[in-house]
Write a protein that holds these residues in place. Structure first.
Motif, PDB file in Angstrom:
ATOM      1  N   HIS A   1      15.723  67.111  70.308  1.00  0.00           N
ATOM      2  CA  HIS A   1      16.962  67.881  70.234  1.00  0.00           C
ATOM      3  C   HIS A   1      16.718  69.244  69.578  1.00  0.00           C
ATOM      4  O   HIS A   1      17.155  70.280  70.103  1.00  0.00           O
ATOM      5  CB  HIS A   1      18.016  67.102  69.447  1.00  0.00           C
ATOM      6  N   SER A   2      16.024  69.232  68.450  1.00  0.00           N
ATOM      7  CA  SER A   2      15.798  70.496  67.749  1.00  0.00           C
ATOM      8  C   SER A   2      14.950  71.449  68.579  1.00  0.00           C
ATOM      9  O   SER A   2      15.214  72.656  68.631  1.00  0.00           O
ATOM     10  CB  SER A   2      15.102  70.226  66.402  1.00  0.00           C
ATOM     11  N   LEU A   3      13.937  70.926  69.251  1.00  0.00           N
ATOM     12  CA  LEU A   3      13.112  71.789  70.093  1.00  0.00           C
ATOM     13  C   LEU A   3      13.908  72.356  71.259  1.00  0.00           C
ATOM     14  O   LEU A   3      13.712  73.508  71.652  1.00  0.00           O
ATOM     15  CB  LEU A   3      11.904  71.001  70.611  1.00  0.00           C
TER      16      LEU A   3
ATOM     17  N   SER B   1      16.051  72.236  59.715  1.00  0.00           N
ATOM     18  CA  SER B   1      16.707  70.944  59.846  1.00  0.00           C
ATOM     19  C   SER B   1      15.775  69.912  60.496  1.00  0.00           C
ATOM     20  O   SER B   1      15.708  68.747  60.073  1.00  0.00           O
ATOM     21  CB  SER B   1      17.980  71.085  60.694  1.00  0.00           C
ATOM     22  N   ALA B   2      15.028  70.345  61.529  1.00  0.00           N
ATOM     23  CA  ALA B   2      14.079  69.438  62.174  1.00  0.00           C
ATOM     24  C   ALA B   2      12.978  69.016  61.214  1.00  0.00           C
ATOM     25  O   ALA B   2      12.555  67.853  61.198  1.00  0.00           O
ATOM     26  CB  ALA B   2      13.480  70.102  63.411  1.00  0.00           C
TER      27      ALA B   2
ATOM     28  N   ALA C   1      27.659  72.030  66.088  1.00  0.00           N
ATOM     29  CA  ALA C   1      27.414  73.434  65.771  1.00  0.00           C
ATOM     30  C   ALA C   1      26.073  73.887  66.331  1.00  0.00           C
ATOM     31  O   ALA C   1      25.944  75.010  66.860  1.00  0.00           O
ATOM     32  CB  ALA C   1      27.467  73.644  64.263  1.00  0.00           C
ATOM     33  N   GLN C   2      25.053  73.046  66.226  1.00  0.00           N
ATOM     34  CA  GLN C   2      23.750  73.392  66.794  1.00  0.00           C
ATOM     35  C   GLN C   2      23.842  73.555  68.307  1.00  0.00           C
ATOM     36  O   GLN C   2      23.218  74.454  68.890  1.00  0.00           O
ATOM     37  CB  GLN C   2      22.722  72.317  66.442  1.00  0.00           C
TER      38      GLN C   2
ATOM     39  N   LEU D   1      23.482  65.359  74.499  1.00  0.00           N
ATOM     40  CA  LEU D   1      23.660  66.813  74.377  1.00  0.00           C
ATOM     41  C   LEU D   1      22.340  67.549  74.597  1.00  0.00           C
ATOM     42  O   LEU D   1      22.315  68.654  75.144  1.00  0.00           O
ATOM     43  CB  LEU D   1      24.240  67.150  73.010  1.00  0.00           C
ATOM     44  N   THR D   2      21.243  66.953  74.168  1.00  0.00           N
ATOM     45  CA  THR D   2      19.932  67.552  74.430  1.00  0.00           C
ATOM     46  C   THR D   2      19.681  67.638  75.926  1.00  0.00           C
ATOM     47  O   THR D   2      19.195  68.662  76.438  1.00  0.00           O
ATOM     48  CB  THR D   2      18.822  66.727  73.759  1.00  0.00           C
TER      49      THR D   2
END
Length: 400
Positions: free
Chosen positions: A209-211, A245-246, A277-278, A314-315
């Motif tokens: 997700h973060s990536l 965050s990741a 928010a991300q 969501l990713t």
């Protein structure tokens, strides 16, 4: 024919056989004193036959665990030598009991059954030899002779069969140990496989997700750098925040791997706003509907499952969607929570390939809490729908 045996065990067996020979031969000679060995065989032949029979039978004990089949054959040879010398039952025959035990406990399947047959056949032969040799029952009636034969045969079979049964019991113990060890190894392998799957699932949930957000922001910053530097600066700030965050999530995951899965904080539904928010910063607008609201405090496992399923859905929307909005619906019913995520996809876009780790991870998250998940493309939309049982909930007023 020959089993693997440690040197210590082999030495102990040989020493035990020597001790047995040293104790039983003098006892047998004393039991059958000169003049009583046989009425038809010379005394020297009787003593020689006794010693040879003792060597064979005690030697069979020495190799009983190393080669049970050979030991059984050698013991039979000793018994035949003993009968040929005109000798009846002797104390040296105790060695035969040890050989029968070894045949049942450590022999192959053939040797195992050969030991059982030897118990019966040996008992019948011994009864026949005792009953009809040396004219011991001459002059008695047929019925008395038959009764004596049956009694001696029964006692002989019982004497020979008892150690075989003892060996059979030990054989079952050994098999139970092997089965238990195999079961333990299988359970360890299963636990290791489950741990690997959990690690893969958590790494995917935390990192993917973060990536995806970082890639989307990086592309946006690259395109906006020339015309809108302020937009590029804002995107770089989002990238930095997402990366931090990741990094925090990865550190938490490593802490869990060093200890137990339940150690350390886990995401809850209270962290969904940060997740949304991300997603907004990545250029996708989540439109969230929660109806009805949670009636109380859902279990922690359910909250974690809802968070991870929404995170992965969501990713996928960021990576495979056509942009725009993503519709999210949460329905906290009394017995379950239903999660639905809809996002538009390009006509030629293939979303959620069957072998993808994301869909597998979402299904596993749902199954771990006893729920189910369906992910499929419907027209121009990709829909993820999950139903997770929540059972009884605790009133939120009771929270600290």
């Amino acid at each position: 024919m020959i089993r693997p045996l440690s040197r210590t065990s082999l030495v102990l067996d040989i020493v035990g056989a020597f001790v047995l020979f040293a104790v039983l031969v003098p006892t047998s000679l004393a039991f059958y004193a000169p003049g009583n060995l046989s009425t038809t065989v010379p005394e020297a032949v009787g003593i020689g036959g006794l010693v040879v029979a003792a060597v064979l039978q005690c030697g069979a004990v020495a190799i009983g665990r190393l080669a049970p089949g050979i030991a059984l054959a050698v013991a039979w040879a000793g018994a035949l030598v003993q009968m040929a010398a005109g000798l009846g039952p002797l104390p040296i025959n105790v060695a035969i009991l040890g050989v029968l035990y070894a045949a049942a406990a450590w022999g192959t399947t053939r040797v195992f059954w050969a030991g059982l047959v030897s118990s019966f056949v040996g008992g019948v032969i011994a009864a026949t030899y005792i009953t009809f040799s040396n004219d011991q029952f001459v002059g008695v009636g047929i019925s008395s002779t038959v009764a004596s034969f049956v009694l001696i045969a029964f006692m002989s079979i019982l004497a020979l069969g008892s150690p075989w049964l003892g060996g059979f019991g030990w054989r079952m113990v050994l098999r139970w140990r092997v089965s238990r060890e195999a079961q333990t190894r299988a359970e360890l392998a299963t636990a290791e496989e489950q741990e690997r799957v959990r690690i893969a699932r958590d790494m995917h949930d935390v990192v993917a997700h973060s990536l995806a957000v970082i890639v989307a922001q990086s592309d946006g910053a690259r395109y906006a750098a020339a015309s809108s530097p302020e937009v590029a600066v804002e995107a770089l700030g989002t990238i930095s925040q997402t990366a931090r965050s990741a990094l925090s999530d990865v550190r938490m995951l490593l802490t869990q791997l060093r200890h137990r899965q339940g150690d350390g904080p886990q995401p809850t539904i209270a962290d969904l706003e940060q997740l949304f928010a991300q997603v907004r910063q990545a250029g996708v607008e989540p439109r969230v509907t929660v109806d009805p609201m949670p009636p109380g405090e859902p279990p922690g496992a359910i909250q974690l499952a809802v968070y991870r399923i929404l995170q992965e859905a969501l990713t996928n929307a960021i990576r495979h969607g056509s942009g725009g909005a993503v519709d999210i619906r949460l329905a906290w019913l009394p017995d379950r929570v239903e999660v639905e995520v809809r996002n538009a996809v390009a006509v030629a876009q293939v979303v959620g390939a069957p072998g993808g780790h994301g869909l597998v991870g979402m299904r596993e998250r749902a199954q771990l809490v006893g729920g189910s998940l369906r992910a499929e493309r419907t027209g121009d939309e990709f829909v993820v729908h999950a139903a997770l049982p929540i059972g009884a909930t605790q009133p939120s007023e009771g929270r600290a």
